[in-house]
Design an enzyme around this catalytic site. Sequence first.
Site, PDB file in Angstrom:
ATOM      1  N   GLY A 299       0.798  -1.099  -0.178  1.00 38.22           N
ATOM      2  CA  GLY A 299      -0.063  -0.034   0.040  1.00 38.22           C
ATOM      3  C   GLY A 299       0.870   1.207  -0.060  1.00 38.22           C
ATOM      4  O   GLY A 299       2.070   0.961  -0.067  1.00 38.22           O
ATOM      5  N   GLY A 300       0.132   2.553   0.015  1.00 40.71           N
ATOM      6  CA  GLY A 300       1.005   3.558  -0.135  1.00 40.71           C
ATOM      7  C   GLY A 300       1.705   3.825   1.345  1.00 40.71           C
ATOM      8  O   GLY A 300       3.166   4.311   1.108  1.00 40.71           O
TER       9      GLY A 300
ATOM     10  N   ASP B 265     -12.119   2.406   8.098  1.00 41.51           N
ATOM     11  CA  ASP B 265     -11.629   2.130   6.592  1.00 41.51           C
ATOM     12  C   ASP B 265     -12.347   0.911   6.197  1.00 41.51           C
ATOM     13  O   ASP B 265     -11.656  -0.143   5.710  1.00 41.51           O
ATOM     14  CB  ASP B 265     -10.178   2.113   6.374  1.00 41.51           C
TER      15      ASP B 265
ATOM     16  N   VAL C  48       2.834  -5.688   3.204  1.00 41.48           N
ATOM     17  CA  VAL C  48       2.562  -6.686   4.254  1.00 41.48           C
ATOM     18  C   VAL C  48       3.176  -7.931   3.558  1.00 41.48           C
ATOM     19  O   VAL C  48       3.210  -8.257   2.618  1.00 41.48           O
ATOM     20  CB  VAL C  48       0.966  -7.123   4.179  1.00 41.48           C
TER      21      VAL C  48
ATOM     22  N   LYS D 116       2.944  -6.803   8.907  1.00 44.05           N
ATOM     23  CA  LYS D 116       2.631  -5.359   8.161  1.00 44.05           C
ATOM     24  C   LYS D 116       3.822  -4.478   8.669  1.00 44.05           C
ATOM     25  O   LYS D 116       4.029  -4.293  10.022  1.00 44.05           O
ATOM     26  CB  LYS D 116       1.350  -4.718   8.738  1.00 44.05           C
TER      27      LYS D 116
ATOM     28  N   GLY E  22       2.503   1.132   3.473  1.00 40.51           N
ATOM     29  CA  GLY E  22       3.099  -0.056   4.063  1.00 40.51           C
ATOM     30  C   GLY E  22       3.137  -1.187   3.341  1.00 40.51           C
ATOM     31  O   GLY E  22       2.391  -1.341   2.226  1.00 40.51           O
TER      32      GLY E  22
END
Length: 733
Positions: free
Chosen positions: A415-416, A532, A420, A434, A418
């Site tokens: 993701g932007g 979220d 995983v 993560k 982080g």
Amino acid sequence: MLLLLLFSLLVAVEVQEKAVALPSPSCPKSCGDVDIEYPFGIGAECAMEGFQLNCSKTGVPLFFDEIPVRDILLPQGQVRAMKHVSTMTRGSGEDPDIYGKDLSGTPFTYSGTSNHFMVVGAANTIAYIADNNFLVGCATQCSPNNHLKAQDGQSYCKCQAKLGGNMSNDYVYFNEVKNDTKRYTNRTAGGSADSYAVIMEAAAFGFNASLPNMTAFLEAAESRINKSDPYGGRVPVILNWVVGNGTCDVASRNKSSYACISNNHVCVDSNSSNGPGYLCNCKKGYSGNPYLPDPDGCKDTDECVVQNPPPCPGRCINIPGDFYCPPISYPRIVGLVVGPTIAGLIVVIAITCTFLVRERKKLANIKQKYFQQHGGMLLLQGISLKQGTAFSVFTEAELIEATNKFEEKNILGRGGHGTVYKGILKDGSLIAVKKCVSMTSEQQKKEFGKEMLILSQINHKNIVKLLGCCLEVEVPMLVYEFIPNGTLFHFIHGDNGCHNIPFSTRIHIAHESAQALAYLHSWASPPILHGDVKSSNILLDKNYVAKVSDFGASILAPTDESQFVTLVQGTCGYLDPEYMQTCQLTDKSDVYSFGVVILELLTGKKAFKLDGPENERSLSQHFLSTMKEDRLMDIIDDRIKSDSNIGLLEEVAELARQCLEMVGERRPSMRDVAEKLERLSKVMQHPWVPVQYDPEEMESLLGESSVANLEMICTGNFSMEKRIVQGLLESGR
Ligand SMILES: *[C@@H]1O[C@H](CO)[C@@H](O)[C@H](O)[C@H]1NC(C)=O
Ligand SMILES: *[C@@H]1O[C@H](CO)[C@@H](O)[C@H](O)[C@H]1NC(C)=O
Ligand SMILES: *[C@@H]1O[C@H](CO)[C@@H](O)[C@H](O)[C@H]1NC(C)=O
Ligand SMILES: *[C@@H]1O[C@H](CO)[C@@H](O)[C@H](O)[C@H]1NC(C)=O
Ligand SMILES: *[C@@H]1O[C@H](CO)[C@@H](O)[C@H](O)[C@H]1NC(C)=O
Ligand SMILES: *[C@@H]1O[C@H](CO)[C@@H](O)[C@H](O)[C@H]1NC(C)=O
Ligand SMILES: *[C@@H]1O[C@H](CO)[C@@H](O)[C@H](O)[C@H]1NC(C)=O
Ligand SMILES: *[C@@H]1O[C@H](CO)[C@@H](O)[C@H](O)[C@H]1NC(C)=O
Ligand SMILES: *[C@@H]1O[C@H](CO)[C@@H](O)[C@H](O)[C@H]1NC(C)=O
Ligand SMILES: *[C@@H]1O[C@H](CO)[C@@H](O)[C@H](O)[C@H]1NC(C)=O
């Protein structure tokens, strides 16, 4: 106050009484030249029950008021006592003098291994002893090579027998054979002959030798009349003892009766009482009395002083229970020529080591700093208080090992903020790690440990379990259980085109996700907002059970009104429009986002599409307008439309519409949503697992997509809405 004091005194006395009675310091430490050690003692208050001795006026410790004790052998669980020799005088017609003592019911037995049964005297004397277990006896035999010569030249017949085991009685039975009365002895006056029989310490008279020391034996045997010699007429005999019945294993369970009190004791099982019993010894490297509490109990042995020769060739350092020989430094051993070279080498090594140690320390300090910064102490305290939670604080090294140094091929999703990684712990369990890119505010850092603590308490079958975290790095890492089947997003919109997911399955997933969110809102304490909710934050396990994930960034619901949540949350297409205006995240924001997830399940369309006609970019807007125009069926996924379920579809769509209400207050609560979905899913009798699905096909479809878009603490790509929100925040609105 006085009463209280009195009461506590009473309690203290009671407690003391319950514990094993211990000798007071005033108890005599010796009697005559014999050291008295607990459990033995002079007088009832100074001894363990059954181990009481009386000290005679002449300074002889007496057992049962009659048997003198010579030595107390604490580690072996033995005493050396002195016993009269039993005598029969042949031809005198008198009764024999028998000095047997029955020890049954006491902690003592006659040791079977240390003693022999010895008979000396006229020929053909039969003597034996017996207790409940063993009978031991022999008849004296005389032959030119087998008789004993006393110092005065007299000859005696003899026989000796080993004991069958530890005996509890030594009463001697004599049997005379009238013949051969004086054949080998004429020692005693009047034509009669004495025979002697006794159970005695084998080593005392060298019975292992071919000719025992008859002189010493006879001296002992015949001086019994000498009243001024306390040990006169007696020979040494070894008695075994145990301090308690039962094995160590059993005895050690009852602390109030367990005799081994010193901390540095070892318990020794002993069968000497012809049944299970135990003894106490000091641990290796300790010596003293294990039956006494420390510091009087087992004390460290100073091996460096006690051992001869000394245990170390050079310097010797005593440590508790052991000793240590520091290595001898090289220059002293190696000659002059090699010396300087080695010395130089040592200097280089020393400098290198110092450097490395310093670097290491620095690193450790940094780790410690991060740990503190992220509220690690608070977290550790919290965890230790709440026993039973399976939450652990991982070290960086552990996670590096689990993910094979954060290897590229272990990446599950990016993701932007982080990445995983998939990882395997030492115990073989799969995890998702993560690793975030950055964590901005100081406040965020400080709160991290606290949040982790709260999140670690969450235990719901439809929520991805947070297993732990790692705080000793700049940006904390989170460790989650590994969910194998990817995200709901991929399940619906997978690369291989839309799947033929039955309606019942879709409702089931919606219901489970709603339950998870309802749990966070209503039952978690304090309540937790997800912040979220989206289909890529709903994972599916191997049985396609929904697991809500990534509320790592979620906000604990503010408990007082001044606590405004200002963290940027949400993802394009799911964001609560009210939040855009108020900048305040509420549980109804989650409800809105969940409404969009329901829409995805109903329509098979993505929440937000950049390509496509303007009015269809946002799924929620598109849906609401079709609803308004009464064209619901146009937007519903063709694959779940059927004549039989139109009613249900309408109900679900209505639920979604309520969730998407502009004003948060008018939206149902997550609990209401979950209840409604539960009812609907019950209406559907069909099994929720897609029956018509070929498992192999399913796997091929999901294989790649299980590289889940696990957006956890940090939300995904910089979406357009997010940039807008950020702009709003920066401009101070
Ligand atoms: C010790 O001596 C006292 C007084 O003579 C006597 O009452 C007691 O029974 C003796 N105890 C033992 C174990 O011999
Ligand atoms: C015992 O004595 C009798 C007579 O005194 C004798 O006849 C017999 O042989 C003796 N027995 C043994 C075994 O010496
Ligand atoms: C009996 O003892 C005397 C000395 O006390 C000794 O002279 C004699 O030889 C002994 N007799 C036998 C048969 O051993
Ligand atoms: C015999 O006994 C003595 C002590 O009386 C002991 O020193 C020796 O080792 C023993 N010998 C054997 C072969 O057991
Ligand atoms: C036998 O015992 C006596 C007295 O204890 C002792 O003086 C003597 O040396 C011993 N003899 C042998 C051969 O052991
Ligand atoms: C009795 O024993 C004492 C002390 O051991 C000793 O001095 C004395 O000589 C002995 N008396 C006899 C008659 O053996
Ligand atoms: C051990 O057990 C016996 C009988 O079973 C009993 O008489 C004795 O008092 C016990 N000893 C201890 C130390 O408990
Ligand atoms: C422990 O020992 C005490 C004292 O001997 C005794 O009263 C108690 O019953 C024992 N407890 C158990 C569980 O055996
Ligand atoms: C004690 O006796 C039992 C059976 O009688 C046996 O199994 C055990 O090994 C013995 N323990 C010791 C220390 O001799
Ligand atoms: C006798 O006691 C000893 C301990 O002193 C033990 O090792 C041995 O097994 C016992 N013998 C029997 C036959 O119980």
